[in-house]
Design a protein around this motif. Sequence first.
Motif, PDB file in Angstrom:
ATOM      1  N   ALA A 212       0.821  -1.215   0.000  1.00 10.81           N
ATOM      2  CA  ALA A 212       0.000   0.000   0.000  1.00 10.81           C
ATOM      3  C   ALA A 212       0.855   1.266   0.000  1.00 10.81           C
ATOM      4  O   ALA A 212       0.439   2.294  -0.523  1.00 10.81           O
ATOM      5  N   LEU A 213       2.053   1.185   0.571  1.00 15.86           N
ATOM      6  CA  LEU A 213       2.901   2.362   0.683  1.00 15.86           C
ATOM      7  C   LEU A 213       3.841   2.545  -0.498  1.00 15.86           C
ATOM      8  O   LEU A 213       4.469   3.592  -0.625  1.00 15.86           O
ATOM      9  N   SER A 214       3.948   1.547  -1.356  1.00 16.71           N
ATOM     10  CA  SER A 214       4.869   1.654  -2.491  1.00 16.71           C
ATOM     11  C   SER A 214       4.164   1.507  -3.824  1.00 16.71           C
ATOM     12  O   SER A 214       4.226   2.399  -4.678  1.00 16.71           O
ATOM     13  N   VAL A 215       3.466   0.389  -4.025  1.00 14.38           N
ATOM     14  CA  VAL A 215       2.807   0.132  -5.305  1.00 14.38           C
ATOM     15  C   VAL A 215       1.514   0.934  -5.428  1.00 14.38           C
ATOM     16  O   VAL A 215       1.232   1.537  -6.457  1.00 14.38           O
ATOM     17  N   LYS A 216       0.716   0.934  -4.379  1.00 15.85           N
ATOM     18  CA  LYS A 216      -0.527   1.701  -4.343  1.00 15.85           C
ATOM     19  C   LYS A 216      -0.423   2.722  -3.224  1.00 15.85           C
ATOM     20  O   LYS A 216      -1.025   2.569  -2.159  1.00 15.85           O
ATOM     21  N   PRO A 217       0.380   3.750  -3.414  1.00 18.09           N
ATOM     22  CA  PRO A 217       0.688   4.658  -2.302  1.00 18.09           C
ATOM     23  C   PRO A 217      -0.550   5.350  -1.730  1.00 18.09           C
ATOM     24  O   PRO A 217      -1.377   5.884  -2.457  1.00 18.09           O
TER      25      PRO A 217
END
Length: 296
Positions: free
Chosen positions: A115-120
Motif C-alpha cells: 500500500a505504501l509503495s505500489v498503491k501509495p
Amino acid sequence: MTTTAIPATGAHKQLKEGGAGKRKAGGIIATVGTWIIGLIFIAPVFFMVLTSFHAEAQASLNAPNLFAPLTLDGYREFFGSKSGQSPWPFLLNSLLDSVVSTLLVLVLAIPAAYALSVKPVKKWTDVMFFFLSTKFLPAAAGLVPLFVIANNIGALNHSWFLIILYTAMNLPIAVWMMRSFLADIPPALFEAASLDGAGLAKTLTRVVAPIAMPGIASTSLICFIFAWNELLMANLLTSSQQAQTAPVFLTSFITSQGLFLAKVSAAAFAVSVPVLVAGFAAQDKLVQGLSLGAVK
C-alpha cells in the motif's frame, strides 16, 4: 603523421597499463582489507567456540591456552544442565516465539508495504515516519507499562504475549525493508495482473511474493534474529520454563559462585546454532535481497 602517431599510441598504451595496474593493486588492497575486517569480527566468535571445547580449568586461565586439549564437557553440562533442567523447553519456546512472530510480521508488513509503495496511500511519508518513530523510544522505557498491562490481563509467563510484543517490535523494520523491495518491482507487472482480473490477495501471492522472495527472505531472517536474541522483555515477563526463552536460560549460568567460561561458551554457541543454520540456509536469498534493497 606516421612518426607522431607511434609515440602517441605508445604513451596511450603505457597510461592504460598503468591504470590497469593501479586498479589491480586497489582491488588487492580492498580484498586484503576486507579479510582483515572479517577476521577481526569473527575472532571473538572463534574464541568462544574454541573455549567451549576446553576444560573449565583451561578456559579460566588468565592467559588462555589456545592449544589446550579439547573436550565436550561444556556441552554435556549444558544439555544435562547444572540444576537438572533441560534446555530443550527454553529452545522450543524461543523457536515458537521467533517463528510465529516472524510469520505475523510478514502477513502484516507485505500488504502495508504494498500500500505504501505500489498503491501509495495519501501522505505515505507521514505513515513511514510514524512507523520509524515507534523505534525512537528505548525498550527499557516501556518495561513498567508492559508489565502492568500483562499483569492486569493475566499475560505474565505466557508465550503469546511475547509473540505479540516481538511482532510489534519488528513490524516497523519489516515495513521499511519490504517497501524498499516492492518499490523496485516494475509497475507494468501489477497493471498486467490487474488486467487479468487478479485481486489483492492473488496479486500479493502470485506476483509480489515470487518476485520479492529475496526481500522476504532477508526481512524474515532479520526479524527472526531479533526475536530469537531478545532478552529484556522475556526476562521481565516470564518466570518459569513454561514461557522462558533460551537467552533467559543462558543468564542462569552466571551465578554468585562464579562465571564458568567453558560452560557459558558452550551454551552460547548451542543457542546460536539455530540462527546460524537459518542464515546459511537463506544465504543466497539474503545477499540478493539486501543488494536489491540497497541498489536503486
